[in-house]
Every structure is written in C-alpha cells, then in structure tokens.
Scaffold this active site. Sequence first.
Site, short mmCIF file in Angstrom:
data_model
loop_
_atom_site.label_atom_id
_atom_site.label_comp_id
_atom_site.label_asym_id
_atom_site.label_seq_id
_atom_site.Cartn_x
_atom_site.Cartn_y
_atom_site.Cartn_z
N LYS A 11 0.83 -1.21 0.00
CA LYS A 11 0.00 0.00 0.00
C LYS A 11 0.87 1.27 0.00
CE LYS A 11 -3.94 -2.24 2.34
NZ LYS A 11 -4.91 -2.13 3.46
N TYR A 51 -12.51 -2.44 -3.33
CA TYR A 51 -12.96 -2.58 -1.95
C TYR A 51 -14.49 -2.50 -1.83
CZ TYR A 51 -8.34 -2.56 0.28
OH TYR A 51 -7.08 -2.89 0.72
N ASN A 114 -1.94 0.36 6.77
CA ASN A 114 -1.41 -0.89 7.34
C ASN A 114 -0.56 -1.70 6.35
OD1 ASN A 114 -3.47 -1.83 5.78
ND2 ASN A 114 -4.56 -2.90 7.41
N HIS A 117 -2.06 -5.43 1.59
CA HIS A 117 -3.33 -6.14 1.42
C HIS A 117 -3.01 -7.56 0.99
CE1 HIS A 117 -7.33 -7.28 0.01
NE2 HIS A 117 -6.69 -7.85 -1.01
N GLU A 128 -9.59 -11.16 -7.14
CA GLU A 128 -8.62 -10.06 -6.97
C GLU A 128 -7.44 -10.19 -7.95
OE1 GLU A 128 -7.65 -9.84 -2.81
OE2 GLU A 128 -9.65 -9.11 -2.28
N1 UDP Z 1 -9.75 -0.74 7.57
C1 UDP Z 1 -9.77 0.48 8.23
N2 UDP Z 1 -10.43 0.55 9.43
C2 UDP Z 1 -11.02 -0.52 10.02
C3 UDP Z 1 -10.97 -1.76 9.34
C4 UDP Z 1 -10.32 -1.84 8.11
O1 UDP Z 1 -9.25 1.45 7.73
O2 UDP Z 1 -11.59 -0.39 11.11
C5 UDP Z 1 -9.06 -0.81 6.27
C6 UDP Z 1 -7.66 -1.41 6.41
O3 UDP Z 1 -6.79 -0.74 5.52
C7 UDP Z 1 -7.86 -2.85 5.99
C8 UDP Z 1 -8.93 -2.70 4.89
O4 UDP Z 1 -9.78 -1.67 5.39
O5 UDP Z 1 -6.67 -3.44 5.54
C9 UDP Z 1 -9.74 -3.92 4.63
O6 UDP Z 1 -10.27 -4.43 5.83
P1 UDP Z 1 -10.28 -5.98 6.16
O7 UDP Z 1 -11.12 -6.17 7.36
O8 UDP Z 1 -10.63 -6.74 4.92
O9 UDP Z 1 -8.76 -6.28 6.61
P2 UDP Z 1 -7.54 -7.02 5.89
O10 UDP Z 1 -8.11 -8.18 5.12
O11 UDP Z 1 -6.85 -6.02 5.03
O12 UDP Z 1 -6.66 -7.46 7.04
#
Ligand code: UDP
Length: 141
Positions: A11, A51, A114, A117, A128
């Site tokens: 990212k 997303y 974070n 992805h 994806e």
């Molecule tokens: N995200 C966020 N706030 C939250 C939860 C998720 O900004 O409270 C963002 C974060 O960048 C995350 C992405 O949304 O990586 C997708 O969320 P998911 O729950 O799918 O997490 P991942 O699969 O990336 O661990």
Amino acid sequence: MAIERTLSIIKPDAVSKNVIGQIVSRFEAAGLKVIAARMMQLSRSDAERFYAVHAARPFFKDLVDFMVSGPVFVQVLEGENAIQKNRDLMGATDPKKAEKGTIRADFADSIDANAVHGSDAVETAKVEVAFFFPELNIHSR
Ligand code: UDP
C-alpha cells in the site's frame, strides 16, 4: 497442500517508506514466488471497485482516500498454501494487534495505513488476481 495464487498489494504508506524490497524478500524467504507485479497509481474508481465489499463501512471513504494517496505495488504470489501463508506473514489488520515479526507489526503505522493487502480466501483471491492481472487467466491452473 495446494499450490495457490494470491493477490498482494503493498500500500502507499509502505511504498513511500521505501520498503517494497524488504516486504517482497519476506514473501520469497517464505517460499512464495512473485509471478506478476506492477507499480501503479489506483484511480478512485479502481479503489472503490476493489474494496466494494466494504462500501457500507464507516471507514470506506478514508480507505479509498488512502489507497489513491500514492502509488501501490500489486503482485501475484504463488506457492503452497499461498493465501494463508501471505495472511500469516502480513499479521493482523490492526498493527497494534499484529504478531511480532509480521509485516504489519514491522512496517505499518495504523489500522488504516497498514502496509499490505492480501486476499483472504480462494474465491476472493481468484477475483482479486483477475482484477489486476486478467491476462493470468489465460494460463490459470
Ligand atoms: N480498515 C480500516 N479501518 C477498520 C478496518 C479496516 O481502515 O476499522 C481498512 C484497512 O486498511 C484494511 C482494509 O480496510 O486493511 C480492509 O479491511 P479488512 O477487514 O478486509 O482487513 P484485511 O483483510 O486487510 O486485514
């Protein structure tokens, strides 16, 4: 164990920290192979479509803003159990909760910025990978 393919995105926060190589090294050290990769700037429409499953969530707009804030490095990783292996290497979504030594624990600053992805299941990995690398379908396993 099955040979799988999974989509990984480095990212904008991690790209801007200049740690693409360090992150890719972790995938390689774990036996995952980069079989396709591209540096790109996502458009808002790309990020919103990618997303879409989160469209109703309160963090959606911030997530899209973040994903278009700079270039990303998208790649397809292939290897045994690649989907779960990548998730294990990434660590928990919230870096504060991510296990020590994971990518997010080491390179991420917050739950929204974070670092990486990774696809979370066989079906989402298929969708994806095809989203960014439709040409891989020509020789899909
Ligand atoms: N995200 C966020 N706030 C939250 C939860 C998720 O900004 O409270 C963002 C974060 O960048 C995350 C992405 O949304 O990586 C997708 O969320 P998911 O729950 O799918 O997490 P991942 O699969 O990336 O661990």
